[in-house]
Write a protein that holds these residues in place. Structure first.
Motif, PDB file in Angstrom:
ATOM      1  N   VAL A  28       0.871  -1.193   0.000  1.00 34.76           N
ATOM      2  CA  VAL A  28       0.000   0.000   0.000  1.00 34.76           C
ATOM      3  C   VAL A  28       0.901   1.234   0.000  1.00 34.76           C
ATOM      4  CG1 VAL A  28      -1.719   1.272   1.342  1.00 34.76           C
ATOM      5  CG2 VAL A  28      -1.767  -1.240   1.315  1.00 34.76           C
ATOM      6  N   PRO A  29       0.804   2.097  -1.014  1.00 33.75           N
ATOM      7  CA  PRO A  29       1.686   3.276  -1.046  1.00 33.75           C
ATOM      8  C   PRO A  29       1.249   4.346  -0.030  1.00 33.75           C
ATOM      9  CG  PRO A  29       0.139   3.377  -2.858  1.00 33.75           C
ATOM     10  CD  PRO A  29      -0.119   2.066  -2.156  1.00 33.75           C
ATOM     11  N   ARG A  30       2.192   5.233   0.290  1.00 36.23           N
ATOM     12  CA  ARG A  30       1.847   6.346   1.205  1.00 36.23           C
ATOM     13  C   ARG A  30       0.742   7.217   0.632  1.00 36.23           C
ATOM     14  NH1 ARG A  30       7.667   6.917   2.797  1.00 36.23           N
ATOM     15  NH2 ARG A  30       7.923   7.732   0.698  1.00 36.23           N
ATOM     16  N   THR A  31       0.627   7.215  -0.697  1.00 38.70           N
ATOM     17  CA  THR A  31      -0.347   8.066  -1.393  1.00 38.70           C
ATOM     18  C   THR A  31      -1.707   7.391  -1.583  1.00 38.70           C
ATOM     19  OG1 THR A  31       0.571   7.166  -3.427  1.00 38.70           O
ATOM     20  CG2 THR A  31       1.409   9.321  -2.714  1.00 38.70           C
ATOM     21  N   PHE A  32      -1.921   6.268  -0.900  1.00 45.08           N
ATOM     22  CA  PHE A  32      -3.153   5.497  -1.145  1.00 45.08           C
ATOM     23  C   PHE A  32      -4.424   6.338  -0.923  1.00 45.08           C
ATOM     24  CE2 PHE A  32      -6.182   2.000   0.327  1.00 45.08           C
ATOM     25  CZ  PHE A  32      -6.466   1.585  -0.961  1.00 45.08           C
ATOM     26  N   ASP A  33      -4.311   7.356  -0.082  1.00 45.90           N
ATOM     27  CA  ASP A  33      -5.501   8.207   0.134  1.00 45.90           C
ATOM     28  C   ASP A  33      -5.836   9.073  -1.086  1.00 45.90           C
ATOM     29  OD1 ASP A  33      -3.230   9.703   0.460  1.00 45.90           O
ATOM     30  OD2 ASP A  33      -3.879  10.680   2.316  1.00 45.90           O
ATOM     31  N   GLN A  34      -4.998   8.988  -2.143  1.00 45.89           N
ATOM     32  CA  GLN A  34      -5.336   9.687  -3.402  1.00 45.89           C
ATOM     33  C   GLN A  34      -5.787   8.713  -4.486  1.00 45.89           C
ATOM     34  OE1 GLN A  34      -1.737  12.038  -4.205  1.00 45.89           O
ATOM     35  NE2 GLN A  34      -1.638  12.211  -1.971  1.00 45.89           N
ATOM     36  N   ALA A  35      -6.111   7.495  -4.090  1.00 46.57           N
ATOM     37  CA  ALA A  35      -6.571   6.487  -5.069  1.00 46.57           C
ATOM     38  C   ALA A  35      -7.838   6.972  -5.770  1.00 46.57           C
ATOM     39  CB  ALA A  35      -6.844   5.172  -4.343  1.00 46.57           C
ATOM     40  N   ILE A  36      -8.042   6.451  -6.981  1.00 48.51           N
ATOM     41  CA  ILE A  36      -9.238   6.821  -7.748  1.00 48.51           C
ATOM     42  C   ILE A  36     -10.485   6.317  -7.018  1.00 48.51           C
ATOM     43  CG2 ILE A  36     -10.421   6.657  -9.974  1.00 48.51           C
ATOM     44  CD1 ILE A  36      -7.873   5.704 -11.226  1.00 48.51           C
ATOM     45  N   THR A  37     -11.511   7.147  -6.968  1.00 45.80           N
ATOM     46  CA  THR A  37     -12.772   6.735  -6.350  1.00 45.80           C
ATOM     47  C   THR A  37     -13.873   6.835  -7.411  1.00 45.80           C
ATOM     48  OG1 THR A  37     -13.076   8.978  -5.546  1.00 45.80           O
ATOM     49  CG2 THR A  37     -12.097   7.430  -4.021  1.00 45.80           C
ATOM     50  N   PRO A  38     -14.001   5.777  -8.225  1.00 44.42           N
ATOM     51  CA  PRO A  38     -14.889   5.864  -9.396  1.00 44.42           C
ATOM     52  C   PRO A  38     -16.350   6.103  -9.045  1.00 44.42           C
ATOM     53  CG  PRO A  38     -13.940   3.655  -9.179  1.00 44.42           C
ATOM     54  CD  PRO A  38     -13.331   4.485  -8.119  1.00 44.42           C
ATOM     55  N   THR A  39     -16.732   5.767  -7.821  1.00 42.45           N
ATOM     56  CA  THR A  39     -18.141   5.975  -7.471  1.00 42.45           C
ATOM     57  C   THR A  39     -18.365   7.321  -6.776  1.00 42.45           C
ATOM     58  OG1 THR A  39     -17.665   4.616  -5.560  1.00 42.45           O
ATOM     59  CG2 THR A  39     -18.861   3.565  -7.360  1.00 42.45           C
ATOM     60  N   GLY A  40     -17.375   8.221  -6.866  1.00 42.56           N
ATOM     61  CA  GLY A  40     -17.552   9.564  -6.288  1.00 42.56           C
ATOM     62  C   GLY A  40     -16.859   9.696  -4.956  1.00 42.56           C
ATOM     63  N   PRO A  41     -17.004  10.876  -4.315  1.00 45.19           N
ATOM     64  CA  PRO A  41     -16.263  11.130  -3.077  1.00 45.19           C
ATOM     65  C   PRO A  41     -16.646  10.156  -1.972  1.00 45.19           C
ATOM     66  CG  PRO A  41     -17.571  13.048  -3.768  1.00 45.19           C
ATOM     67  CD  PRO A  41     -17.904  11.943  -4.698  1.00 45.19           C
ATOM     68  N   VAL A  42     -15.669   9.851  -1.155  1.00 45.06           N
ATOM     69  CA  VAL A  42     -15.907   8.896  -0.058  1.00 45.06           C
ATOM     70  C   VAL A  42     -15.258   9.454   1.195  1.00 45.06           C
ATOM     71  CG1 VAL A  42     -15.941   6.822  -1.480  1.00 45.06           C
ATOM     72  CG2 VAL A  42     -13.765   7.702  -0.675  1.00 45.06           C
ATOM     73  N   GLU A  43     -15.481   8.794   2.292  1.00 45.83           N
ATOM     74  CA  GLU A  43     -14.780   9.152   3.537  1.00 45.83           C
ATOM     75  C   GLU A  43     -13.285   9.029   3.306  1.00 45.83           C
ATOM     76  OE1 GLU A  43     -15.661   6.931   7.234  1.00 45.83           O
ATOM     77  OE2 GLU A  43     -17.290   6.163   5.984  1.00 45.83           O
ATOM     78  N   PRO A  44     -12.474   9.849   3.985  1.00 49.99           N
ATOM     79  CA  PRO A  44     -11.031   9.750   3.779  1.00 49.99           C
ATOM     80  C   PRO A  44     -10.500   8.340   4.078  1.00 49.99           C
ATOM     81  CG  PRO A  44     -11.590  11.604   5.211  1.00 49.99           C
ATOM     82  CD  PRO A  44     -12.861  10.857   4.949  1.00 49.99           C
ATOM     83  N   ILE A  45      -9.505   7.964   3.302  1.00 49.99           N
ATOM     84  CA  ILE A  45      -8.886   6.646   3.489  1.00 49.99           C
ATOM     85  C   ILE A  45      -7.822   6.756   4.587  1.00 49.99           C
ATOM     86  CG2 ILE A  45      -7.347   4.972   2.373  1.00 49.99           C
ATOM     87  CD1 ILE A  45      -8.835   5.593  -0.258  1.00 49.99           C
ATOM     88  N   ASP A  46      -7.848   5.808   5.507  1.00 51.21           N
ATOM     89  CA  ASP A  46      -6.872   5.754   6.596  1.00 51.21           C
ATOM     90  C   ASP A  46      -5.727   4.837   6.120  1.00 51.21           C
ATOM     91  OD1 ASP A  46      -5.448   4.937   8.867  1.00 51.21           O
ATOM     92  OD2 ASP A  46      -7.210   5.034  10.166  1.00 51.21           O
ATOM     93  N   VAL A  47      -4.610   5.437   5.722  1.00 50.48           N
ATOM     94  CA  VAL A  47      -3.540   4.653   5.088  1.00 50.48           C
ATOM     95  C   VAL A  47      -2.917   3.640   6.064  1.00 50.48           C
ATOM     96  CG1 VAL A  47      -1.352   4.745   3.817  1.00 50.48           C
ATOM     97  CG2 VAL A  47      -3.128   6.448   3.367  1.00 50.48           C
ATOM     98  N   PRO A  48      -2.596   4.040   7.311  1.00 48.87           N
ATOM     99  CA  PRO A  48      -2.046   3.018   8.225  1.00 48.87           C
ATOM    100  C   PRO A  48      -3.007   1.843   8.435  1.00 48.87           C
ATOM    101  CG  PRO A  48      -1.672   5.218   9.107  1.00 48.87           C
ATOM    102  CD  PRO A  48      -2.570   5.389   7.906  1.00 48.87           C
TER     103      PRO A  48
END
Ligand code: CIR
Length: 257
Positions: free
Chosen positions: A14-34
């Motif tokens: 899982v990259p450090r940037t995983f919270d910038q992954a594509i969200t094809p179904t629209g905005p979602v709650e922020p991703i918790d990378v740890p």
């Protein structure tokens, strides 16, 4: 039940940037990378518990979605067919996967203008179903047919609607049994299979990983879990809340060889 057999699973961190992954179904709650990393660790342990040896590829922060390694390649027999992912931010993910696999597999590539995500490809024995989705087109299915047809694989195109990938709505459990979300895929293609119908409030459970007599199932799907249990499946439940925020399901994070 005779489940698919596997020896290795390719996984990518899982990259450090995983919270910038594509969200094809629209905005979602922020991703918790740890937390995503903890969940990925448990996923990898479950694959090992199912008897698979892991082939690990380093994560790459330039590619926020790179943990979803399934989309980068299709494997059948000795061949790896490197995908051509349509989203600009993902197209560079394939290079590292190709480098890792080329020493022991025969490499082929899907070439533009074809586009293909591995999440649209479901192999059941010698049948390969290719979802025609927003990510995967008919030219890609045609190219897969010419690469894998000579090895005895039969490639069938399947219309996909209102879900990201074919495997968002259907995966193979074993024998002639599949998990199935009604209404998203052309049903005729799957006429020969018995279906466990996944309820609409457990959509993520249509995507399980079945290998070596174990079925990895996502948490939060009690009805599907009970149905699989009735079919005699040995289940391993995995929490994938963070991957799901980026439209990732269980199969997305591995390629099983
Ligand atoms: C994407 O939109 O490409 C990723 N955020 C999710 C990919 C999920 N992959 C899969 O279902 N095979």
């Amino acid at each position: 039940m005779k489940t698919p057999i596997g020896t290795y699973a390719v996984v990518r961190g899982v990259p450090r940037t995983f919270d910038q992954a594509i969200t094809p179904t629209g905005p979602v709650e922020p991703i918790d990378v740890p937390l995503a990393r903890e969940q990925h660790f448990a996923y990898c342990s479950a694959l090992e518990a199912a008897g698979l040896r892991l082939i690990r590829i380093e994560s790459d922060d330039r590619f926020p979605d790179c943990v979803f390694v399934e989309d980068t390649a299709v494997v059948a027999g000795e061949k790896v067919v490197v995908a051509a992912m349509a989203p600009e931010s993902r197209s560079g993910e394939t290079a590292a996967v190709e480098r890792r696999l080329r020493d022991f597999m025969d490499v082929h590539r899907i070439e533009a203008p074809a586009t293909l995500d591995g999440g649209d490809v479901l192999r059941i024995d010698d049948r390969i179903f290719v979802g025609l989705s927003e990510r995967t087109n008919g030219q890609a299915a045609e190219q897969l047919r010419s690469i894998l047809g000579p090895d005895g694989y039969e490639v069938t195109e399947v219309g996909v609607r209102d879900v990201l990938h074919l495997k968002s709505a259907c995966t193979h459990v074993g024998d002639d049994l599949i998990l199935w979300r009604p209404g998203y895929l052309e049903e005729e293609a799957f006429g020969a299979y018995r279906k466990i119908v996944v309820p609409e409030d457990e959509p993520h459970a249509a995507n399980c990983v079945s290998v070596n007599g174990r079925v990895l199932i996502p948490a939060g799907a009690p009805e599907t879990r009970a149905k699989l249990h009735e079919h005699g499946c040995t289940l391993i439940e995995i929490e994938i809340s963070e991957a799901r925020k980026a439209a990732g399901l269980l199969t997305c994070s591995s390629i099983i060889l």
